[in-house]
Write an enzyme that holds these catalytic residues in place. Sequence first.
Site, mmCIF file in Angstrom:
data_model
loop_
_atom_site.group_PDB
_atom_site.id
_atom_site.type_symbol
_atom_site.label_atom_id
_atom_site.label_comp_id
_atom_site.label_asym_id
_atom_site.label_seq_id
_atom_site.Cartn_x
_atom_site.Cartn_y
_atom_site.Cartn_z
ATOM 1 N N LEU A 447 -77.365 78.268 95.181
ATOM 2 C CA LEU A 447 -75.925 78.199 94.924
ATOM 3 C C LEU A 447 -75.423 79.400 94.135
ATOM 4 O O LEU A 447 -74.256 79.770 94.220
ATOM 5 C CB LEU A 447 -75.585 76.912 94.165
ATOM 6 C CG LEU A 447 -75.861 75.596 94.893
ATOM 7 C CD1 LEU A 447 -75.542 74.416 93.987
ATOM 8 C CD2 LEU A 447 -75.053 75.512 96.176
ATOM 9 N N GLY A 448 -76.281 79.985 93.328
ATOM 10 C CA GLY A 448 -75.849 81.118 92.518
ATOM 11 C C GLY A 448 -76.898 81.525 91.517
ATOM 12 O O GLY A 448 -77.898 80.826 91.293
ATOM 13 N N GLY A 450 -77.400 83.364 87.477
ATOM 14 C CA GLY A 450 -76.745 83.666 86.209
ATOM 15 C C GLY A 450 -77.729 84.243 85.223
ATOM 16 O O GLY A 450 -78.896 84.500 85.547
ATOM 17 N N GLY A 453 -80.743 81.758 84.768
ATOM 18 C CA GLY A 453 -81.634 81.396 85.856
ATOM 19 C C GLY A 453 -80.901 81.252 87.178
ATOM 20 O O GLY A 453 -79.769 81.701 87.337
ATOM 21 N N VAL A 454 -81.587 80.620 88.135
ATOM 22 C CA VAL A 454 -81.069 80.448 89.484
ATOM 23 C C VAL A 454 -80.723 78.978 89.707
ATOM 24 O O VAL A 454 -81.439 78.088 89.255
ATOM 25 C CB VAL A 454 -82.109 80.899 90.529
ATOM 26 C CG1 VAL A 454 -81.511 80.852 91.933
ATOM 27 C CG2 VAL A 454 -82.599 82.307 90.217
ATOM 28 N N LYS A 470 -80.845 73.804 88.091
ATOM 29 C CA LYS A 470 -80.919 75.149 87.499
ATOM 30 C C LYS A 470 -82.351 75.404 87.046
ATOM 31 O O LYS A 470 -82.900 74.684 86.220
ATOM 32 C CB LYS A 470 -79.958 75.271 86.320
ATOM 33 C CG LYS A 470 -79.974 76.655 85.678
ATOM 34 C CD LYS A 470 -79.045 76.717 84.473
ATOM 35 C CE LYS A 470 -77.599 76.748 84.893
ATOM 36 N NZ LYS A 470 -77.227 78.026 85.512
ATOM 37 N N ASP A 569 -71.463 82.565 76.145
ATOM 38 C CA ASP A 569 -71.350 83.212 77.456
ATOM 39 C C ASP A 569 -70.201 82.599 78.263
ATOM 40 O O ASP A 569 -70.378 82.201 79.412
ATOM 41 C CB ASP A 569 -72.664 83.084 78.226
ATOM 42 C CG ASP A 569 -72.761 84.104 79.367
ATOM 43 O OD1 ASP A 569 -71.959 85.056 79.373
ATOM 44 O OD2 ASP A 569 -73.623 83.941 80.245
#
Length: 731
Positions: A447-448, A450, A453-454, A470, A569
């Site tokens: 999905l994405g 950051g 992590g992934v 995640k 963040d």
Amino acid sequence: MTIIALVIIISLAFSIANAQSNVTRGSSLQPTGGTTSWLSPSSLYAFGFYPQTGGYAVGIYIAGVPERTVVWTASRDTLPFSNNATLRFTSDGRLTVEQTQGRQIDLLDTGGASFASLQDSGNFVLYDSTGRTKLWQSFDHPTDTLLSGQRLLPGQTLFSSVSKTDQSIGVFRLIMQGDGNLVLYPNRGTGDHAYWASNTPTAGPNVTLNLDSDGFLYLLQNSTYFIYNLTQGPGLCGVNGYCFMVNGSAGCRCLPGFEFVNPERWSLGCKRKDTVESCKITDVGTAIKMTNLNNARWEDATYLIPKASTQDECSSACLNDCNCEAALFTGQECRLQRLPLRYVEVIDSESNVGLIKVYESALNNGTNHSIHVKKERQIAIIAISISLISFAVLVLLISGIIMYKTRVWAYKKISENLNVQLFEDMGPRAFSYSALEKITDGFKEELGRGSFGVVYKGIIESSMRPVAVKKLKQELAPEGEREFQTEMKVIARTHHRNLTRLLGYCCDGPERLLVLEYMTQGSLADILFAPKESKPKPCWVERIRMAVDIAHGILYLHEECENSIIHCDIKPQNILLDEYGCAKISDFGLAKLLEHDQTKTSTLIRGTRGYVAPEWHKRLPITVKVDVYSFGILLFNILCCRRNVDNSLPEGEAILEDWVYECYEAKEVLKLVDYDEDVEKTRLEQMVKIGLWCVQEEPSLRPSMKRVVLMLEGTVKIPVPPNPTSFLSVV
């Protein structure tokens, strides 16, 4: 002898000057630039210019904390001063403010001072040439505040300010009258229409109002005889604590089952003595019970009012609710609450009963006999259970393989349904790595990505519920399994409509994974930064609603959840949208997991370029104001539907933060949005002003998230923001 005496006097004056960081004749300050204030020796207090509505004021404020607090203001009837004013300590020993028109204002009603000093008590003093005689001191001329050690003498008056951002004289005055009565009047006329009085008019003369170092406000006569105790304000004892009086002395106590965070600082509040990992206690050495706190009341933050007509029913309702930490039984209803409890008071006039959930270790409370009895009962239960299980196994064997398989299948189905129910209702569930590998089909659909992590998409088979898994970067994961699980439970106790919900976690060997609710509309970045032809931009009303949602979520993390969390963040990629367009903050608490002492400067900068507050680069202490800065940049993203830096635009528009201020200063804020949008200019200007306050380079100038929310909702007035980079830290 005369020469020796002169040398001694000069040495004494020199030593006093060094000890008190003195201000000498010829010194000057300006509202902007390198020197805006004179500091006390410990840098706790500052004397000088500070921004207020319409310009600047001169006074004393607390410089040692992020949220600037003004305690004394000079020449309140001539405010505000312009940004090109100059404060001078003249050659003849006067303090004056010079405006560009040549107009000069004497701030103090004295002259002839040789030097001045701002002391660590917050008292600004003018001395004669010997350094022993005080010609003038701010403690003798209070404005709207009393500091510790300061007195309000007979005939003296405190005048309220217009607002927190306007220190001009307001509408109230508090007078220490000569007859010993302390009275609050409206600041108009000379009538006797008082709002409040201490009702001590017979105390006689020489009564003063005093504030001691413990925060107690009281009246004294001739500095010796106790007249009247003005009770502590709510919240002085901190969260989960309350005030009590014994023989005229006040102190703080913790709720049953709690202890002070720091016994030397009551205002930090109280924490639980014992904690448990689950509200369903299985350890025989641990017990849960409800303890009474009679005549109690506290800030109402009720999340549920169950049907309970008696105190016992109210206690049972809290015991059986894992979210409940305390209940308030009023005699008519039962109010369940989570921690922390704020503004707790125990007073005789209250008939309410506070019911506090207490976790107790039996081994620590001398109940070994109880444990022994429980163990005997458990042994008996185990023996009976073994017999029953043996009989059941025998029956199953006789019944045959088909019936056995049928029952096993039924048992598994019930077990799965139970796990799903616990998964939904009881909070985070511990997953194995293999289970998450199956849920995500081998971590197939990404999905994405950051900074932590992934993220992969997964499906809980029993309920067909989509989830986001995640997978944290191993090099950033916490070292200990117990530490990781403890932090997961802290994050799990955060419940807010604008935070993504933690459904489960995995701590399997070196692997650390989180299971989160799946957000159907993706991230805010996907919506704001996608090309117009591929996805329509959210309308103006939707963007304002998103900004308010995000602000509420950050406010909850900073001030309202049990353990304050600095996100570190905040950015569009970490703001997710559900199917209804509600904005929710993700990745909160991960910075706390990865760096446990957030009160100190980190050598590893957290956050994303463009959203990182300046104090990260300056290696200054990190506070909640770093999130306020990031929110300001995010607010600009939302308003303008563009990234922080866009090199495809003209040079003057490439850096979003600079371009926003240029448009605001030129009164051309409509350039920031598409001209075909239905945008109200006044509302846009308000949002821009809020963002500019949030991105101030000096952290103390940034508002708290509570104030940001109030400004977004239109509850408080938004002052004119300065250029974000024009102020330097006064510390």
